[in-house]
Each structure stands twice: as C-alpha cells, then as structure tokens.
Design a protein around this motif. Structure first.
Motif, PDB file in Angstrom:
ATOM      1  N   ILE A   1      34.857  39.599  24.732  1.00 16.48           N
ATOM      2  CA  ILE A   1      35.927  40.601  24.865  1.00 16.48           C
ATOM      3  C   ILE A   1      35.458  41.794  25.686  1.00 16.48           C
ATOM      4  CG2 ILE A   1      37.321  42.279  23.580  1.00 16.48           C
ATOM      5  CD1 ILE A   1      37.514  40.200  21.332  1.00 16.48           C
ATOM      6  N   ASP A   2      34.203  42.234  25.456  1.00 15.32           N
ATOM      7  CA  ASP A   2      33.723  43.420  26.165  1.00 15.32           C
ATOM      8  C   ASP A   2      33.376  43.138  27.621  1.00 15.32           C
ATOM      9  OD1 ASP A   2      31.577  41.817  25.354  1.00 15.32           O
ATOM     10  OD2 ASP A   2      30.179  43.506  25.384  1.00 15.32           O
ATOM     11  N   GLU A   3      33.454  41.860  28.019  1.00  8.35           N
ATOM     12  CA  GLU A   3      33.158  41.502  29.409  1.00  8.35           C
ATOM     13  C   GLU A   3      34.409  41.189  30.202  1.00  8.35           C
ATOM     14  OE1 GLU A   3      28.787  39.348  29.027  1.00  8.35           O
ATOM     15  OE2 GLU A   3      30.594  38.159  28.675  1.00  8.35           O
ATOM     16  N   ALA A   4      35.560  41.342  29.631  1.00 15.01           N
ATOM     17  CA  ALA A   4      36.795  40.901  30.270  1.00 15.01           C
ATOM     18  C   ALA A   4      36.987  41.519  31.638  1.00 15.01           C
ATOM     19  CB  ALA A   4      37.990  41.222  29.380  1.00 15.01           C
ATOM     20  N   ASN A   5      36.549  42.757  31.815  1.00 16.69           N
ATOM     21  CA  ASN A   5      36.708  43.429  33.106  1.00 16.69           C
ATOM     22  C   ASN A   5      35.370  43.692  33.784  1.00 16.69           C
ATOM     23  OD1 ASN A   5      39.581  43.735  32.964  1.00 16.69           O
ATOM     24  ND2 ASN A   5      39.240  45.293  31.390  1.00 16.69           N
ATOM     25  N   ALA A   6      34.348  42.964  33.333  1.00 15.68           N
ATOM     26  CA  ALA A   6      33.006  43.277  33.809  1.00 15.68           C
ATOM     27  C   ALA A   6      32.344  42.134  34.567  1.00 15.68           C
ATOM     28  CB  ALA A   6      32.123  43.663  32.617  1.00 15.68           C
ATOM     29  N   LEU A   7      33.087  41.095  34.924  1.00 12.94           N
ATOM     30  CA  LEU A   7      32.495  40.009  35.685  1.00 12.94           C
ATOM     31  C   LEU A   7      31.990  40.543  37.008  1.00 12.94           C
ATOM     32  CD1 LEU A   7      31.845  37.003  35.931  1.00 12.94           C
ATOM     33  CD2 LEU A   7      34.135  36.656  36.868  1.00 12.94           C
ATOM     34  N   ASP A   8      30.807  40.128  37.352  1.00 15.18           N
ATOM     35  CA  ASP A   8      30.064  40.605  38.522  1.00 15.18           C
ATOM     36  C   ASP A   8      30.955  41.145  39.640  1.00 15.18           C
ATOM     37  OD1 ASP A   8      27.635  38.950  40.709  1.00 15.18           O
ATOM     38  OD2 ASP A   8      28.160  41.054  40.455  1.00 15.18           O
ATOM     39  N   ALA A   9      30.793  42.423  39.935  1.00 14.29           N
ATOM     40  CA  ALA A   9      31.612  43.081  40.954  1.00 14.29           C
ATOM     41  C   ALA A   9      31.364  42.525  42.345  1.00 14.29           C
ATOM     42  CB  ALA A   9      31.350  44.586  40.937  1.00 14.29           C
ATOM     43  N   SER A  10      30.251  41.805  42.533  1.00 11.70           N
ATOM     44  CA  SER A  10      29.962  41.238  43.849  1.00 11.70           C
ATOM     45  C   SER A  10      30.725  39.940  44.098  1.00 11.70           C
ATOM     46  CB  SER A  10      28.461  40.974  43.999  1.00 11.70           C
ATOM     47  OG  SER A  10      28.051  39.934  43.141  1.00 11.70           O
ATOM     48  N   GLY A  11      31.502  39.481  43.118  1.00  6.98           N
ATOM     49  CA  GLY A  11      32.227  38.230  43.284  1.00  6.98           C
ATOM     50  C   GLY A  11      33.444  38.380  44.183  1.00  6.98           C
ATOM     51  N   ASP A  12      33.640  37.401  45.054  1.00 11.67           N
ATOM     52  CA  ASP A  12      34.793  37.361  45.951  1.00 11.67           C
ATOM     53  C   ASP A  12      35.910  36.612  45.233  1.00 11.67           C
ATOM     54  OD1 ASP A  12      36.616  37.117  47.990  1.00 11.67           O
ATOM     55  OD2 ASP A  12      35.342  35.890  49.294  1.00 11.67           O
ATOM     56  N   LYS A  13      36.692  37.331  44.477  1.00  7.00           N
ATOM     57  CA  LYS A  13      37.696  36.709  43.611  1.00  7.00           C
ATOM     58  C   LYS A  13      38.940  36.258  44.375  1.00  7.00           C
ATOM     59  CE  LYS A  13      35.951  39.570  39.837  1.00  7.00           C
ATOM     60  NZ  LYS A  13      35.031  40.310  40.721  1.00  7.00           N
ATOM     61  N   ASP A  14      39.048  36.642  45.635  1.00  5.66           N
ATOM     62  CA  ASP A  14      40.187  36.215  46.448  1.00  5.66           C
ATOM     63  C   ASP A  14      39.961  34.865  47.114  1.00  5.66           C
ATOM     64  OD1 ASP A  14      41.557  38.596  45.897  1.00  5.66           O
ATOM     65  OD2 ASP A  14      40.587  39.625  47.573  1.00  5.66           O
ATOM     66  N   PHE A  15      38.735  34.369  47.093  1.00  3.31           N
ATOM     67  CA  PHE A  15      38.399  33.151  47.823  1.00  3.31           C
ATOM     68  C   PHE A  15      39.007  31.913  47.163  1.00  3.31           C
ATOM     69  CE2 PHE A  15      35.724  29.423  48.486  1.00  3.31           C
ATOM     70  CZ  PHE A  15      35.598  29.401  49.856  1.00  3.31           C
ATOM     71  N   ARG A  16      39.625  31.059  47.994  1.00 11.09           N
ATOM     72  CA  ARG A  16      40.099  29.747  47.568  1.00 11.09           C
ATOM     73  C   ARG A  16      39.789  28.760  48.687  1.00 11.09           C
ATOM     74  NH1 ARG A  16      40.490  32.532  43.842  1.00 11.09           N
ATOM     75  NH2 ARG A  16      42.089  32.662  42.204  1.00 11.09           N
ATOM     76  N   PRO A  17      39.021  27.715  48.414  1.00 12.17           N
ATOM     77  CA  PRO A  17      38.724  26.754  49.480  1.00 12.17           C
ATOM     78  C   PRO A  17      39.921  25.866  49.786  1.00 12.17           C
ATOM     79  CG  PRO A  17      37.800  25.979  47.408  1.00 12.17           C
ATOM     80  CD  PRO A  17      38.373  27.355  47.136  1.00 12.17           C
ATOM     81  N   ASP A  18      39.981  25.372  51.011  1.00  5.13           N
ATOM     82  CA  ASP A  18      40.973  24.346  51.361  1.00  5.13           C
ATOM     83  C   ASP A  18      40.564  22.997  50.774  1.00  5.13           C
ATOM     84  OD1 ASP A  18      42.397  26.173  53.074  1.00  5.13           O
ATOM     85  OD2 ASP A  18      40.835  25.845  54.583  1.00  5.13           O
ATOM     86  N   LEU A  19      39.243  22.795  50.678  1.00  4.07           N
ATOM     87  CA  LEU A  19      38.690  21.534  50.198  1.00  4.07           C
ATOM     88  C   LEU A  19      37.681  21.841  49.109  1.00  4.07           C
ATOM     89  CD1 LEU A  19      38.246  18.447  50.449  1.00  4.07           C
ATOM     90  CD2 LEU A  19      36.562  18.944  52.243  1.00  4.07           C
ATOM     91  N   ALA A  20      37.939  21.343  47.883  1.00  2.69           N
ATOM     92  CA  ALA A  20      37.005  21.526  46.776  1.00  2.69           C
ATOM     93  C   ALA A  20      35.983  20.395  46.808  1.00  2.69           C
ATOM     94  CB  ALA A  20      37.752  21.535  45.449  1.00  2.69           C
ATOM     95  N   LEU A  21      34.711  20.770  46.860  1.00  3.18           N
ATOM     96  CA  LEU A  21      33.639  19.791  47.029  1.00  3.18           C
ATOM     97  C   LEU A  21      33.076  19.344  45.691  1.00  3.18           C
ATOM     98  CD1 LEU A  21      31.746  21.557  49.959  1.00  3.18           C
ATOM     99  CD2 LEU A  21      33.231  19.535  50.112  1.00  3.18           C
ATOM    100  N   ALA A  22      32.844  18.053  45.561  1.00  2.50           N
ATOM    101  CA  ALA A  22      32.193  17.481  44.389  1.00  2.50           C
ATOM    102  C   ALA A  22      30.718  17.259  44.682  1.00  2.50           C
ATOM    103  CB  ALA A  22      32.857  16.156  44.013  1.00  2.50           C
TER     104      ALA A  22
END
Length: 295
Positions: free
Chosen positions: A109-130
């Motif tokens: 609960i105390d981490e809900a807004n604390a996920l690493d600020a260096s993360g690019d949360k807007d990124f979405r790949p066109d192709l998800a790699l396995a």
C-alpha cells in the motif's frame, strides 16, 4: 577500464555493429547510454536511449537513410526507451520489447505511488517478445534472452552466429547492476546470471561503458560479489545493525555518497531474499524502513 564516449559518433565495435553513446552521463549511467545499430542494408536499432535531440540526430546520421525494420528495447528505464517513439516516427520500424514497465512483485500500500521514478510508464511495444524468440532481419537475427532482475521486463539480445550478446544493464564492465525493489528483484537477478552462465557468448556489449570481453569468469565474479554483499549484510545484522541506513554507511563507506540511495535499495533487495529464506527476521513486511534482526 578505458572507454571513450565519442558523443555523436558511430563507433564500429563488431562486423555490422556500431555503437553510439547518448550524452547523458551520470553516476548511474557512466558516460551515457549505449545505442547499437545492427546490420548492413536493412537495420535494427537496440536501445535508442533517452529523449534527446542530439542523440536522435546522431542515430539518424548513422542510419544514413537505410531502412530500419526493428527497434529493440532492453527495458523501460528512461535512459533506454523513451527515444523509441521518435525513432519509430522517423523510420517506421517495429518496436520490440518484453513488455511495458511494471514492478517485479506486487506493490504494498505504501508503494502505490512510489514505483521507480526512472520507469518509462508510457512505453508500449508493437511486438511483445518471448524468451528465446528470434527476430530475423536482413542479414541478421536477434534472439531474445529474458534477464529480469534489474527490472521486471529486462531482456538481453543475442546476435545469432556471432557470439555477441547485447547485455544492456544486466551485466556491465564499469559497475555492478542496481537492483532496486519494487522495480527489480535480487532473486530474479541471480537466476538471470545463472541463465547467462549456461550460454557460451564470447563478448557482451552492455548498456553503459565498454564490452565484457570474457563473459564466463566475469559472470562468476558477479555472483561471488553478490554473495559477498549478502554475507556483509548478515554480519552487520549479527553485529547489532537493525536499519538499512546503518548497514549502508558501513558496507558502502568507500562508495560515492550520491549512490547511497541506490545502495540502500540494493541492500533491501538482498534483505527481501534473506527474510524469505529465513536467515533474517522482521516484524511485518520487508520495507526500506524496517528493523531487521538475526533469525
């Protein structure tokens, strides 16, 4: 280790592989983020880097008008992935990665807004790699080697038939890798080291700094270093330390103080494993401000 960043310049590091270094030096990125251009006629770009105009111009100059079929992203930290969108707009390439940014474990609960600020949360790949997926290009093929640990969606890429592995931030010659919960997990990181030890790559080209030219002994050294750090944490707790800042001040006394925040998260990553394994006790959940005691 000698490494010349040569900002704005494409340096050939292997047949049909050029390296460009983004102008984003810091205590966490060394001289900057390495971008790799792979191929001769139709190209692949690995880790376009931060959203930087000069670096984009340097990549486009290195491409030299040749078609780019794929943009591979090793992981979604802001020094590696944000420029992918602009490079895609310039080239029409398919953006390939393991997936979007996410934590390595469920958030408290105390981490809900604390996920690493260096993360690019807007990124979405066109192709998800396995894992073990091979993407064939024009005269090249890249195999995905999933290596979670530094972050949950981290991947390395093996250039088939060459012994070259683009190891991104999982293995670097200039520094040990930051493993910072909840973004990353030490158990995942150690398992990924074992995964690379089971391979026979001859050279690693990392996300920062120069190559790892003898990977197998280097990987064994990284494992030994992490186990040594784990023993040091256990010794501090046995000696009376209870809080992570106390441990950091002692264990990292010769480390740049600017890195002590990252060091504290690395100690936390070790403590998550030690508590899970029953070697250390804590009241409640493991957290950065928990008080730890011997089992």
């Amino acid at each position: 280790m000698t490494f010349e960043a040569a900002y704005g310049e494409a340096i050939q590091v292997a047949p049909c592989v050029c390296r460009l270094t983004a102008p984003n030096p810091s205590p966490f990125t060394f001289h900057g983020t390495n971008t790799y251009v792979v191929g001769k006629d139709t190209l692949a770009v690995i880790d376009p880097g931060p959203d930087d105009d000069a670096h984009l111009a340097a990549i486009l100059a290195a491409i030299g008008g040749r078609p780019v079929s794929h943009i591979f992203v090793s992981h979604t930290h802001r020094d590696h992935s944000p420029l992918a969108a602009r490079l895609k707009a310039e080239t029409g390439a398919v953006v390939a990665a393991e997936g979007p940014h996410r934590p390595a474990r469920p958030l408290r609960i105390d981490e809900a807004n604390a996920l690493d600020a260096s993360g690019d949360k807007d990124f979405r790949p066109d192709l998800a790699l396995a894992d073990d997926q091979v993407i064939d290009g024009d005269g090249w093929a890249l195999r995905t080697v999933l290596t979670p640990g530094h972050c949950a969606n981290h991947a390395a890429f093996a250039l088939e038939g060459t012994g070259v592995l683009f190891s991104a931030d999982h293995v670097m010659a200039w520094s040990t890798t930051i493993v910072a919960p909840p973004d990353g997990a030490m158990s995942d990181y150690m398992a990924s080291l074992d995964k690379l030890l089971a391979r026979d790559d001859r050279i690693f080209f990392p996300g920062h700094g120069g190559p790892v030219t003898d990977p197998q002994p280097f990987l064994r050294g990284l494992k030994a270093h992490r186990r040594m750090r784990e023993r040091a944490i256990l010794e501090r707790i046995a000696g009376g330390d209870r809080l992570i800042p106390e441990m950091v001040r002692a264990i990292y006394r010769n480390t740049d103080p600017r890195l002590h925040g990252a060091a504290a998260l690395s100690v936390l990553a070790h403590l998550e494993d030690l508590v899970a394994g029953g070697a250390v006790m804590v009241d409640g959940e493991v957290a950065i401000d928990s008080a730890f005691r011997p089992a």
